[in-house]
Scaffold this motif. Structure first.
Motif, short mmCIF file in Angstrom:
data_model
loop_
_atom_site.label_atom_id
_atom_site.label_comp_id
_atom_site.label_asym_id
_atom_site.label_seq_id
_atom_site.Cartn_x
_atom_site.Cartn_y
_atom_site.Cartn_z
N LYS A 1 12.58 37.66 63.64
CA LYS A 1 12.38 37.07 62.32
C LYS A 1 13.06 37.95 61.28
O LYS A 1 12.85 39.17 61.24
CB LYS A 1 10.87 36.97 62.01
CG LYS A 1 10.56 36.43 60.62
CD LYS A 1 10.89 34.98 60.48
CE LYS A 1 10.72 34.47 59.07
NZ LYS A 1 11.21 33.11 58.89
N LEU B 1 2.53 29.65 60.01
CA LEU B 1 2.80 29.80 58.58
C LEU B 1 4.21 30.33 58.33
O LEU B 1 4.68 30.33 57.20
CB LEU B 1 1.78 30.76 57.94
CG LEU B 1 0.32 30.29 57.97
CD1 LEU B 1 -0.59 31.34 57.35
CD2 LEU B 1 0.16 28.98 57.22
N ARG B 2 4.87 30.81 59.38
CA ARG B 2 6.28 31.23 59.30
C ARG B 2 6.99 30.71 60.54
O ARG B 2 6.37 30.56 61.60
CB ARG B 2 6.39 32.75 59.28
CG ARG B 2 5.91 33.39 57.99
CD ARG B 2 7.00 33.40 56.96
NE ARG B 2 6.56 33.94 55.70
CZ ARG B 2 7.17 33.68 54.55
NH1 ARG B 2 8.23 32.90 54.52
NH2 ARG B 2 6.75 34.21 53.44
N GLN B 3 8.27 30.47 60.40
CA GLN B 3 9.07 30.00 61.54
C GLN B 3 9.92 31.17 62.05
O GLN B 3 10.49 31.91 61.24
CB GLN B 3 10.01 28.86 61.12
CG GLN B 3 9.30 27.67 60.51
CD GLN B 3 8.23 27.10 61.40
OE1 GLN B 3 8.44 26.93 62.59
NE2 GLN B 3 7.06 26.82 60.84
N PHE C 1 14.07 38.25 57.05
CA PHE C 1 13.94 37.77 55.67
C PHE C 1 15.19 38.23 54.94
O PHE C 1 15.30 39.41 54.59
CB PHE C 1 12.68 38.33 55.01
CG PHE C 1 11.40 37.88 55.68
CD1 PHE C 1 10.89 36.61 55.43
CD2 PHE C 1 10.74 38.70 56.58
CE1 PHE C 1 9.73 36.19 56.04
CE2 PHE C 1 9.57 38.28 57.20
CZ PHE C 1 9.07 37.02 56.92
N GLN D 1 0.43 31.62 63.64
CA GLN D 1 -0.41 30.67 62.90
C GLN D 1 0.38 29.46 62.40
O GLN D 1 -0.20 28.55 61.79
CB GLN D 1 -1.04 31.36 61.68
CG GLN D 1 -2.02 32.45 62.00
CD GLN D 1 -2.23 33.39 60.82
OE1 GLN D 1 -2.10 33.02 59.66
NE2 GLN D 1 -2.53 34.63 61.12
#
Lengths: 244, 298
Positions: free
Chosen positions: B11, B52-54, B13, B50
């Motif tokens: 992941k 809430l993020r990919q 950002f 959860q």
């Protein structure tokens, strides 16, 4: 259905227990009607229409503050993120928010109607009242979409100021406070292009038991479509940013 | 049975990489602790789980499904790192709200009892302390009768009694066949709950094993004694630290036997088990030393 009721109950309790948030949006339209709209001469055509204008003011106000400010605050609230971990789509929550907003909007409109009985020089009969309430539910759609667009555009701190900055000029330009004839020429020319004026035309038509001018119908349909597309784009953008 | 899995999950950002090729499986009856310094990527991994993020790359599954889908979410419970509740609502109202989303929710009275919410249950959340809010968050996590619970620093802000109660409850949940994945900074909590540990640093998995595995990799026991006149055996096998001779070993029994057999004088012998925190600290020291050495070579 069970989830819709759970969300509706949650939103209702949160709002009802926060009078600082709901009182101004519910009470102001009736208060402003009592100060300004109620003093219109019963002989003038605008006397009854003023009730419609302030009803539209109530619906748009609820949409701006409940959706615009509410969504902007929710987006920064950890509780909202936690709600996303529950096994539910966005639909029950969205419908519940819409349902609660319509309840609040109708309450605000009923207070305007009550104020017209107490302070106004003229009132609406039962058919006019029912038609006006029906139109208020219809115009809640474009108004809510505009509120939702605001909620997804601004952060929690900026949203209340931005809501005032857009809502109050739109109310004035849309001839919600003064009849179109009382507006300065340039404002009257702009007025017909605003969504609030088009919503008001629907409310006035409901009171007069007429059909609004085609231009206003097309105008409001175009605004509704435009707001819906804007909301879709903003929701997707937000989804990528928060959950991407 | 695998309840959750990460396969080569990364992941990013923007230009910052939060996770790199994370591979992890959580099985039924397993309690997995994600460890690592702040910013290591632990919370990012949990938010991906959860839904809430990919993930940027790789695959994450919960019960064979993509996280975030209603079917997957119906089988999990979540306590996020930050919990804030609408101040106008009471814990009972929050529990009723959460329960409405599940087919077979837990009995609310049972949750009140388990998480010691009796005196708080009908009070509005406004004015609750951090610990009280955390108890509400934990009760909400278990409201749906989940098969997998995801806990991001679950007992942060809880008092010692609350932490102990939670450990007992979590152990029971795992013993009953539930699966659990948590992050925590409380070593005692990790040792008392987790049976598997994954350590992440800078988004990369640096250790993966059971608690005894990790402890034994760095020596399970610490031997310490005083000797004013150490002989060759002590000098060869022990290190002098602050007037005491010390050794870290996995077989302390054999070390003590050999020490006695050597006949060399000693006093004040202490054998203490290493805790997880110490093992991890040693690991980090070694990592830092290696990095410094590599830097010096370059």
């Amino acid at each position: 259905m069970k989830q819709f009721f759970a969300h509706a109950k949650l939103h209702l309790k949160r709002l009802l227990r926060n009078p600082a948030f709901w009182a101004p949006t519910i009470l102001f339209p009736a208060m402003f009607y009592s100060f300004f709209g109620a003093s219109m001469s019963p002989d003038g055509a605008y006397s009854q229409l003023a009730i419609g204008s302030f009803a539209v003011y109530a619906v748009v106000g609820i949409a701006f503050y409940q959706f615009g400010v509410g969504i902007a605050q929710d987006r920064e609230d950890p509780f909202d993120s936690w709600m996303h971990t529950l096994p539910a789509s966005a639909l029950p929550n969205g419908l519940a928010q819409m349902f609660v907003a319509i309840l609040f909007a109708l309450s605000a409109v009923l207070l305007v109607l009550a104020a017209s009985h107490v302070f106004g020089k003229t009132t609406l009969d039962i058919n006019q009242t029912l038609r006006l309430l029906g139109i208020c539910v219809v115009i809640a759609l474009p108004a809510s979409l505009l509120g939702i667009a605001l909620g997804y555009s601004a952060n929690a701190k900026a949203a209340p100021a931005l809501a005032n900055l857009i809502f109050l000029p739109l109310a004035f330009l849309g001839a919600l406070w003064l009849p179109p004839i009382a507006l300065p020429k340039i404002i009257a020319d702009i007025s017909v292009w605003t969504p609030t004026r088009q919503m008001a035309e629907f409310a006035w038509a409901a009171i007069g038991n007429t059909i609004p001018d085609t231009n206003f119908m097309l105008g409001l349909a175009a605004y509704t479509t435009g707001f819906a597309l804007l909301v879709m784009w903003l929701v997707n953008r937000d989804k990528k940013k928060r959950f991407g | 049975m695998i309840v959750a899995s990460f396969s080569n999950v990364s992941k990013s950002f923007g230009k910052n990489s939060a996770l790199k090729d994370l591979n992890l499986e959580v099985k039924k009856g397993q309690a997995v602790a994600l460890l690592g310094p702040n910013g290591a990527g632990k919370s990012t991994a949990l938010t991906i789980l959860q839904g809430l993020r990919q993930p940027t790359t790789g695959t994450v599954r919960i019960f064979g499904q993509k996280p975030g889908t209603p079917d997957a979410m119906a089988r999990i419970g979540v306590t996020p790192q930050t919990t804030d509740f609408p101040p106008q609502l009471s814990p009972r109202e929050l529990l009723e709200f959460a329960s409405a989303h599940f087919q077979r929710p837990r009995n609310i009275d049972q949750l009140i009892e388990t998480f010691a919410l009796n005196t708080l249950i009908d009070r509005r959340v406004q004015g609750f302390s951090g610990g009280e809010r955390r108890r509400v968050a934990l009760a909400l996590c278990f409201a749906g009768n989940p098969e997998l619970v995801i806990l991001d620093e679950p007992t942060s802000g809880l008092d010692a009694a609350g932490q102990k109660d939670f450990s007992i409850m979590a152990n029971q949940f795992v013993a009953d066949g539930g699966a659990l994945i948590l992050t925590s900074h409380y070593w005692l909590e990790i040792e008392s709950i987790a049976n598997h540990i994954v350590m992440i640093d800078n988004g990369i998995t640096v250790m993966d094993g059971t608690v005894p595995d990790i402890k034994s990799a760095f020596g399970l026991n610490h031997i310490s004694f005083f000797s004013a006149t150490p002989g060759p055996h002590i000098k060869k096998n022990y290190q002098l630290e602050n007037e005491n001779w010390e050794l870290v070993t996995n077989d302390s029994d054999d070390a003590v036997r050999t020490l006695i057999k050597s006949g060399e004088p000693f006093s004040n012998l202490k054998v203490t088990p290493r805790d997880l925190e110490e093992a991890i600290a040693i690991y980090r020291q070694k990592q830092t030393a290696n990095a410094d050495q590599n830097g010096a070579v370059q």
